[in-house]
Design a protein around this motif. Sequence first.
Motif, PDB file in Angstrom:
ATOM      1  N   LEU A 207       3.383   9.537  -3.650  1.00 58.85           N
ATOM      2  CA  LEU A 207       4.388   8.811  -4.418  1.00 58.85           C
ATOM      3  C   LEU A 207       4.513   9.430  -5.811  1.00 58.85           C
ATOM      4  O   LEU A 207       3.511   9.614  -6.499  1.00 58.85           O
ATOM      5  CB  LEU A 207       3.999   7.333  -4.536  1.00 58.85           C
TER       6      LEU A 207
ATOM      7  N   LYS B  86      -0.072   1.184 -11.887  1.00 61.93           N
ATOM      8  CA  LYS B  86      -0.358   2.351 -12.719  1.00 61.93           C
ATOM      9  C   LYS B  86       0.387   2.378 -14.049  1.00 61.93           C
ATOM     10  O   LYS B  86       0.267   3.353 -14.784  1.00 61.93           O
ATOM     11  CB  LYS B  86      -0.009   3.633 -11.940  1.00 61.93           C
TER      12      LYS B  86
ATOM     13  N   PHE C 206       3.491   0.650  -6.872  1.00 60.30           N
ATOM     14  CA  PHE C 206       2.793   1.764  -7.497  1.00 60.30           C
ATOM     15  C   PHE C 206       2.841   1.641  -9.018  1.00 60.30           C
ATOM     16  O   PHE C 206       1.832   1.800  -9.703  1.00 60.30           O
ATOM     17  CB  PHE C 206       3.424   3.077  -7.032  1.00 60.30           C
TER      18      PHE C 206
ATOM     19  N   LYS D 208       0.137   9.755 -10.557  1.00 60.36           N
ATOM     20  CA  LYS D 208       0.564  10.080  -9.193  1.00 60.36           C
ATOM     21  C   LYS D 208      -0.468  10.918  -8.442  1.00 60.36           C
ATOM     22  O   LYS D 208      -0.348  11.098  -7.229  1.00 60.36           O
ATOM     23  CB  LYS D 208       1.904  10.814  -9.220  1.00 60.36           C
TER      24      LYS D 208
ATOM     25  N   CYS E 162       4.663   1.962   1.521  1.00 60.06           N
ATOM     26  CA  CYS E 162       5.726   2.512   0.684  1.00 60.06           C
ATOM     27  C   CYS E 162       6.318   3.775   1.293  1.00 60.06           C
ATOM     28  O   CYS E 162       7.538   3.976   1.268  1.00 60.06           O
ATOM     29  CB  CYS E 162       5.178   2.818  -0.707  1.00 60.06           C
TER      30      CYS E 162
ATOM     31  N   THR F 222       0.832  -1.192   0.000  1.00 52.08           N
ATOM     32  CA  THR F 222       0.000   0.000   0.000  1.00 52.08           C
ATOM     33  C   THR F 222       0.871   1.248   0.000  1.00 52.08           C
ATOM     34  O   THR F 222       2.088   1.185   0.211  1.00 52.08           O
ATOM     35  CB  THR F 222      -0.914   0.024   1.238  1.00 52.08           C
ATOM     36  N   ALA F 223       0.230   2.386  -0.228  1.00 55.41           N
ATOM     37  CA  ALA F 223       0.961   3.649  -0.232  1.00 55.41           C
ATOM     38  C   ALA F 223       1.577   3.929   1.134  1.00 55.41           C
ATOM     39  O   ALA F 223       2.698   4.432   1.231  1.00 55.41           O
ATOM     40  CB  ALA F 223       0.035   4.787  -0.649  1.00 55.41           C
TER      41      ALA F 223
ATOM     42  N   THR G 120      -5.258   7.089  -3.898  1.00 52.86           N
ATOM     43  CA  THR G 120      -4.846   5.808  -3.316  1.00 52.86           C
ATOM     44  C   THR G 120      -3.337   5.747  -3.134  1.00 52.86           C
ATOM     45  O   THR G 120      -2.833   5.104  -2.207  1.00 52.86           O
ATOM     46  CB  THR G 120      -5.298   4.643  -4.218  1.00 52.86           C
ATOM     47  N   TRP G 121      -2.598   6.427  -4.026  1.00 52.42           N
ATOM     48  CA  TRP G 121      -1.139   6.409  -3.966  1.00 52.42           C
ATOM     49  C   TRP G 121      -0.595   7.808  -3.702  1.00 52.42           C
ATOM     50  O   TRP G 121       0.474   8.166  -4.196  1.00 52.42           O
ATOM     51  CB  TRP G 121      -0.578   5.871  -5.274  1.00 52.42           C
TER      52      TRP G 121
ATOM     53  N   CYS H 143       8.983   2.096  -4.480  1.00 56.27           N
ATOM     54  CA  CYS H 143       7.661   1.467  -4.403  1.00 56.27           C
ATOM     55  C   CYS H 143       7.259   1.022  -5.804  1.00 56.27           C
ATOM     56  O   CYS H 143       6.544   1.723  -6.515  1.00 56.27           O
ATOM     57  CB  CYS H 143       6.637   2.441  -3.816  1.00 56.27           C
TER      58      CYS H 143
END
Length: 367
Positions: A332, A83, A79, A324, A69, A65-66, A328-329, A76
């Motif tokens: 990062l 994506k 990610f 980015k 990370c 998960t973010a 959810t992320w 990470c």
Amino acid sequence: MAADMTLPGAARRSLPVRAARWVWNNLFGTVANSLVTLAILWLAAMALPGALRWLFVDALWAPATADQCLQGAGACWAFLQAKYRLILFGPYPYEEQWRPALAMGLFFAMVVATLFPRTFRLAGRMRLLLGIWCVAVAAIVWLLRGGGGLAPVETRLWGGLPLTLMLSVVGAFSAFWLAILLALGRRSAMPVVRYSAIAYIELIRGVPLIGLLFMAVVLFPLIVPPGVDVDKLARAQIAFVLFFAAYMAEAIRGGLQAIPAGQYEAAAALGLGYWRTMRLVVLPQALRIVIPTLVNIFIGAFKDTSLVLIIAMFDLLGSANAAKSDSTWWGLYVEAYLFVATIYLVFCALMSAYSQRLERRLGRGRG
């Protein structure tokens, strides 16, 4: 055994001996080379262990998960695993992304076939190769746009690497031919042609690419008659062509000025007209001279596609920014930019390497 005795001494040396000789001659042959080599080795020893640890040893892979990370000490890659399709293909419909993937495969196949020297001999004539390219581009557009059995996809949903390749490659290729005409026009003996070419080149070079994109997308619809609608991608493509043609024209004009007057006189003595002289005698020599400059402009065109983000088009870098921005992320971004930078680096390095190979191949036989 007798055949081996006829080989040159360098050919009989073992590979380790030749490698050691190359290292000594190129890296430690002089005091300056030795100092530079030792400095680079020291910098690599300081930077590489930490970089490798961040990239691989401490990196987090899916599932992660973010939050994990952000608390970790490494990259990470989870990610990117989540994506990478958004970065590569932008907002293109997820279930239809096999189409831009196939389009890129066709594009890469055409580029490799074109750059492979035997292709020109197999094609026989440049016209046939250009015809094949036209068919390939039409197939790529059909794959991306749809129709004829494929679900239609609006150009506003095109993005990622396919959009970057289309804007840069089609734009640079079209600009190249326009630049030749502009360079010849600027050296023309006809005042109207010469001053028109000068005015165009100086005007376009004095305007930033962002300004041209803004005028093509925002101002153009305001000045055309009602009911006239030109696709936004086509307008952006035209802006790229017009912009880079001006820069290429000046590079080609420099090559034309480097051709000795005796070449023109020899062509005239053979009874060649203006266009045959340019096509058969002058332009091949001029273009060979300006290969480094043209490749530099091609690389600039490839990277400047990122400017289409200001007109709401998501190229490779714009798609990375969109990736980015996912909550959810959140937080990062290094991995996305590193992924995009690697793609840019690979493409630019390949263009540079091929240009050097082309210079060596075309320079054979020159004094």
